[in-house]
Design a protein around this motif. Structure first.
Motif, PDB file in Angstrom:
ATOM      1  N   PHE B 381       1.258  -1.584  -0.497  1.00  0.00           N
ATOM      2  CA  PHE B 381       0.145  -0.223   0.283  1.00  0.00           C
ATOM      3  C   PHE B 381       0.219   1.209   0.089  1.00  0.00           C
ATOM      4  CE2 PHE B 381      -2.332   3.101   2.660  1.00  0.00           C
ATOM      5  CZ  PHE B 381      -3.033   4.060   1.794  1.00  0.00           C
ATOM      6  N   PHE B 382       1.825   1.392   1.244  1.00  0.00           N
ATOM      7  CA  PHE B 382       3.083   2.179   0.640  1.00  0.00           C
ATOM      8  C   PHE B 382       3.308   2.719  -0.198  1.00  0.00           C
ATOM      9  CE2 PHE B 382       1.377   2.934   5.222  1.00  0.00           C
ATOM     10  CZ  PHE B 382       0.674   4.447   5.627  1.00  0.00           C
ATOM     11  N   THR B 383       4.025   1.206  -0.575  1.00  0.00           N
ATOM     12  CA  THR B 383       4.902   1.552  -2.091  1.00  0.00           C
ATOM     13  C   THR B 383       4.240   1.955  -3.313  1.00  0.00           C
ATOM     14  OG1 THR B 383       5.115  -1.070  -1.463  1.00  0.00           O
ATOM     15  CG2 THR B 383       6.036   0.191  -3.620  1.00  0.00           C
ATOM     16  N   ASP B 384       2.563   1.605  -3.308  1.00  0.00           N
ATOM     17  CA  ASP B 384       2.451   2.753  -4.461  1.00  0.00           C
ATOM     18  C   ASP B 384       1.714   4.051  -4.140  1.00  0.00           C
ATOM     19  OD1 ASP B 384       0.564   1.953  -6.797  1.00  0.00           O
ATOM     20  OD2 ASP B 384      -1.132   2.664  -5.617  1.00  0.00           O
ATOM     21  N   VAL B 385       1.347   4.567  -2.990  1.00  0.00           N
ATOM     22  CA  VAL B 385       0.889   5.667  -1.748  1.00  0.00           C
ATOM     23  C   VAL B 385       2.349   6.683  -2.981  1.00  0.00           C
ATOM     24  CG1 VAL B 385       0.828   7.513  -0.702  1.00  0.00           C
ATOM     25  CG2 VAL B 385      -1.563   5.003  -0.640  1.00  0.00           C
ATOM     26  N   LEU B 386       3.694   6.248  -2.610  1.00  0.00           N
ATOM     27  CA  LEU B 386       4.667   6.503  -2.470  1.00  0.00           C
ATOM     28  C   LEU B 386       4.996   7.138  -3.805  1.00  0.00           C
ATOM     29  CD1 LEU B 386       6.760   5.008   0.537  1.00  0.00           C
ATOM     30  CD2 LEU B 386       5.653   7.666   1.109  1.00  0.00           C
ATOM     31  N   ILE B 387       4.835   6.238  -4.629  1.00  0.00           N
ATOM     32  CA  ILE B 387       5.713   6.256  -5.925  1.00  0.00           C
ATOM     33  C   ILE B 387       3.829   7.761  -6.796  1.00  0.00           C
ATOM     34  CG2 ILE B 387       5.150   5.224  -8.483  1.00  0.00           C
ATOM     35  CD1 ILE B 387       7.417   4.157  -7.315  1.00  0.00           C
ATOM     36  N   LYS B 388       3.073   7.263  -6.048  1.00  0.00           N
ATOM     37  CA  LYS B 388       2.314   8.541  -7.059  1.00  0.00           C
ATOM     38  C   LYS B 388       2.264   9.199  -5.826  1.00  0.00           C
ATOM     39  CE  LYS B 388      -1.294   4.362  -8.607  1.00  0.00           C
ATOM     40  NZ  LYS B 388      -2.533   4.212  -7.841  1.00  0.00           N
ATOM     41  N   GLY B 389       2.359   9.737  -4.874  1.00  0.00           N
ATOM     42  CA  GLY B 389       2.878  10.687  -4.514  1.00  0.00           C
ATOM     43  C   GLY B 389       1.064  11.004  -3.605  1.00  0.00           C
ATOM     44  N   PHE B 390       0.932  10.688  -3.016  1.00  0.00           N
ATOM     45  CA  PHE B 390      -0.581  10.400  -2.611  1.00  0.00           C
ATOM     46  C   PHE B 390      -0.270  10.845  -0.848  1.00  0.00           C
ATOM     47  CE2 PHE B 390      -2.983   7.864  -5.325  1.00  0.00           C
ATOM     48  CZ  PHE B 390      -3.232   8.270  -6.789  1.00  0.00           C
ATOM     49  N   ASP B 391      -1.712  11.411  -0.100  1.00  0.00           N
ATOM     50  CA  ASP B 391      -1.998  11.520   1.039  1.00  0.00           C
ATOM     51  C   ASP B 391      -2.363  10.594   1.519  1.00  0.00           C
ATOM     52  OD1 ASP B 391      -1.639  12.566   3.597  1.00  0.00           O
ATOM     53  OD2 ASP B 391      -0.758  14.679   2.749  1.00  0.00           O
TER      54      ASP B 391
END
Lengths: 418, 435
Positions: B381-391
């Motif tokens: 989940f955090f891999t995805d969020v960090l790559i996309k720059g989501f908060d």
């Protein structure tokens, strides 16, 4: 402990959710296999309180995504129908009666089925039968699962193990309203019910209520946790089947002559890991890394039935070469040609897997269950380590020499495609 | 280290940047035995073209180079990398996706040794010809395996039908010919350009102490070395509005026919991460209400026997593309498409009862909590969020405050946007029976 009800609590406070898992345990019955697969699906299609799949879905959404899951598994000659629900811990939800709603929901699904004239609804059975049929047909699309199923049917052709616990397409049309009702009655009235709970400490005070609702019961028969049925085969069976595929799937089935409750079972587990169950195994290192014959190659151990299957996905032109090399690797281990480092790596791998399982309530519940029923002593990871690390190379060599090649199965491309 | 607390889920995240530019993100999870470490490189299969920041020169990479590179980082002439991990009681793996390559290991033992191996494999690769030849054969086997998988085939056919230019059309592994053509020079160049430390993120999830992590990371001199500045930037892709192949029926060997419906999201919706995060939540929520397991449509189609429960939808929003995909199994593909088409035409958001709306919101909130139950699901989940720059907080807040009025523009768009219709079908009956 004599009068204690079979209900168990595993504290997992570092989780956000709690889990209630109910097992209905019965002897495996090949004639009832389709009914048993269908039953949980029929029950989860509507109850008296939540009369349709849509109503059930709505309720589980309202309860923050508390889906009820149900499936059937087989351990030896015993079949287990499992219902489980996982739900947020009370500290994360506002509703004060949240756990009450969860219990009522689960109870309704199992004990308050929707009936018409005292029978499960015909239309629901028809619908679930159709969905199961399409799922069984779709196995064909997954060549890994399909080839394993074919291999299993051939290797165990005269044994009850040939019947997949996931359902049998050929006899699916025999399912009737009456046979489904019989199956439900057997589940409710003639099975042993055991309950596992995991989650926050506050769940423990709900045990009396859970007991009253779900009525866990002691077994009325002793279950067979091992399936020792074995048809005699004088020579190795070799089967080749074809389909329009690009990659061949090769299986070698070995009888282990060691079962889950035998003394040398743990030595066999070490052997299986060393042979082909991790990336430092002989099969992976030789077949993939040195000879480049396969992208995947693996051995799997089935201790409840006593066999190892070795599976490889290979180029059709290299099937014979892969087969010879796999057999050479097994022979090498049987001759004792492996290092102390090989053993240590395999043991450490098993130890590491056991540690990881400590993080997973499902895996923990399963270990406790197996230990209660098969080993008749409580599960402890320390005891596991003690038993694992004293296994001697001679024991591994000994279990290796009990391996007996039974069936070679090859699923390969159609001849005219070559 | 900067800390960020997520009050809603009772968690705290820590972030820092090392002298060489690599970002480090740590999520402590006391009580869990497993620890997971991922090194993410924002270099994935769609990054086929890079432009020099000053000269504007454009470099073109061969298809499949990203995945090939991933395999090569496990190969070294003087040490057996996976064995090193095993000896440290860790298991290592990697994957290549459209927008990233991720190397990760997990262990319940000490982190230091496997962390050293992970950093070394990514920071000091070698590309020897004999090892390249060996890996080529393994990748070709992997490629062959996917050819027998109708799900994979359907996915790539769908992508080629939807997109005219964008490299998401191409298989991550590349083609047989492109895999065979890749050499050491390609790999070296791709590595130099795609693996700049300032673009990488190291994510640690598990029961770890912050000060221990900091001193551990301070022990690698090369992480303190300031690299030469980033010279190349991946080129974004201009995709047309129209669908490459709007309608198509393909004959394949499948047990049950498949139907895919797809829409390309308008480019103007994909401007910044905040907008994209909101879009991802809104579209998922909308489609769940209209077609999900609690919708009338879903149950009507099920009862009519026009589909089964393997109905899936995907809302994907990435760097420079986004799409919606419906995937169904059906014995009446043409009739089903027609039915879905008329359902789409008549969507009226106001007919959705308020109670279904709030039930769906509860489900969404519950799903965020569930991610935190497992080290693996947290790491991905955090891999995805960090790559996309989501908060993450914003995702949660959006979920809690989602409102019906948000959906009207999307509903209007769904009614009129052109779509792609793809059928995979096999005329032979009763495939898959065991007789």
């Amino acid at each position: 402990m004599l009068n204690q009800k079979p209900i168990y609590f595993l504290p997992t406070p570092h989780y956000k959710t709690n889990t209630i898992l109910i097992r209905f345990i019965q002897p495996f019955e090949p004639k009832q296999v389709n009914e048993r697969v269908l039953l949980p699906q029929v029950l989860l299609s509507g109850s008296r309180d939540f009369p349709s799949k849509q109503a059930i879905q709505y309720q589980s959404d309202v309860l923050y995504g508390s889906d009820i899951q149900a499936h059937i598994t087989r351990v030896g000659n015993t079949s287990i129908t499992i219902f489980q629900i996982s739900f947020l811990q009370q500290r994360f939800v506002k509703e004060p009666n949240f756990y009450d709603q969860i219990l009522a929901f689960l109870h309704s699904m199992i004990f308050r089925p929707r009936l018409f004239q005292n029978r499960l609804i015909k239309k629901t059975i028809e619908q679930e039968r159709r969905l199961l049929k399409e799922n069984l047909q779709a196995v064909y699309n997954d060549k890994l699962e399909y080839s394993f199923q074919r291999f299993r049917e051939h290797m165990f052709q005269n044994e009850s193990y040939a019947t997949p616990e996931s359902g049998v397409l050929a006899t699916l049309h025999h399912v009737s309203q009456a046979s489904m009702q019989q199956c439900y009655n057997d589940l409710i009235n003639h099975s042993f019910v055991e309950i596992d709970l995991s989650g926050s400490q506050d769940l423990e005070q709900w045990i009396p209520k859970i007991e009253t609702l779900f009525q866990p019961t002691k077994p009325y028969v002793s279950f067979q946790w091992v399936d020792r049925e074995m048809s005699n085969r004088s020579e190795v069976q070799q089967i080749k089947e074809t389909l329009p595929i690009k990659q061949s799937r090769l299986y070698l089935g070995y009888r282990t002559q060691t079962y889950i409750n035998d003394e040398d079972a743990l030595a066999l587990r070490v052997l299986n890991v060393m042979l082909g169950d991790f990336d430092q195994s002989f099969l992976f290192q030789v077949i993939r890394e040195q000879l480049h014959l396969a992208y995947y190659v693996q051995s799997s151990l089935f201790l409840g039935k006593g066999f190892i299957s070795i599976m490889a996905g290979i180029d059709p032109s290299k099937a014979q070469m892969a087969l010879e090399n796999i057999q050479a690797i097994v022979a090498k281990i049987q001759s004792g040609d492996f290092s102390d480092e090989d053993i240590a790596l395999a043991k450490n791998y098993l130890a590491e897997q056991e540690q990881r399982a400590m993080d997973m309530p499902g895996a923990q519940m399963h270990r406790h269950f197996i230990h209660r029923h098969i080993f008749h002593q409580p599960y402890s990871i320390q005891t596991f380590f003690e038993q694992l690390f004293v296994i001697h190379r001679d024991e591994i060599k000994r279990v290796a020499n009990k391996l007996k090649l039974d069936t070679i199965y090859l699923l390969t491309e159609d001849e005219h495609d070559q | 280290m900067i800390s960020k607390s997520y009050r809603n889920v009772d968690e705290v995240l820590y972030e820092t940047r090392l002298p060489n530019g690599m970002k480090v993100v740590i999520l402590p999870k006391p009580g869990f035995r497993k620890k997971s470490v991922s090194l993410m490189v924002p270099f994935g299969s769609i990054h086929t073209q890079f432009q020099h920041n000053f000269t504007k020169e454009v470099l073109q990479f061969p298809l499949g180079i990203h995945h090939f590179l991933e395999h090569m980082l496990f190969e070294s002439p003087d040490r057996d990398i996976t064995r090193k991990f095993s000896e440290a009681n860790a298991s290592v793996n990697a994957y290549t996706a459209s927008n990233r390559t991720v190397y990760f290991f997990s262990t319940t033992d000490d982190l230091e040794k496997p962390l050293t191996h992970l950093l070394e494999m990514v920071y000091f690769p070698t590309f020897e010809d004999s090892l390249i030849d060996k890996e080529q054969q393994i990748i070709l086997q992997e490629h062959q395996m996917y050819q027998d998988d109708p799900d994979q085939q359907m996915y790539y056919t769908f992508m080629r039908s939807l997109y005219e230019n964008h490299p998401i059309r191409f298989e991550t592994l590349g083609t047989e010919a492109s895999i065979q053509a890749i050499n050491a020079a390609h790999l070296q160049l791709a590595y130099e350009i795609g693996y700049h430390p300032s673009t990488m993120t190291l994510l640690v999830v598990g029961d770890v102490q912050l000060d221990e992590m900091e001193s551990m990371l301070g022990g690698y001199p090369y992480l303190n070395h300031i690299p030469k500045p980033l010279e190349y930037t991946p080129l974004l892709h201009q995709e047309t509005v129209q669908i490459a192949v709007p309608k198509q029926v393909i004959s394949v060997d499948t047990a049950i026919p498949y139907v895919d419906l797809g829409w390309k999201l308008p480019q103007e919706w994909l401007q910044d991460p905040t907008q994209k995060a909101a879009l991802e939540i809104s579209l998922n929520f909308l489609i769940e209400m209209l077609f999900g397991r609690q919708s009338d449509v879903y149950h009507k189609l099920l009862q009519k026997q026009w589909m089964n429960e393997n109905f899936e939808y995907y809302v994907l929003i990435e760097e420079d593309y986004g799409y919606i995909r419906f995937h169904l199994e059906t014995n009446v593909p043409h009739a089903l498409i027609q039915e879905l088409s008329s359902i789409l035409q008549s969507i009226d958001i106001n007919t959705i009862p308020e109670k279904l709306f709030s039930a769906n919101r509860n489900r969404l909130i519950g799903s965020y909590f569930r991610i935190f139950n497992r080290i693996d699901s947290l790491a991905s989940f955090f891999t995805d969020v960090l790559i996309k720059g989501f908060d993450v907080d914003l995702l949660m807040e959006r979920a809690v405050h989602i409102e019906k009025s948000l959906f009207q523009p999307y509903v209007e768009w769904l009614k009129t946007a052109t779509r792609c219709e793809l059928i995979f079908s096999n005329s032979a009956e009763n495939k898959g029976s065991s007789e």
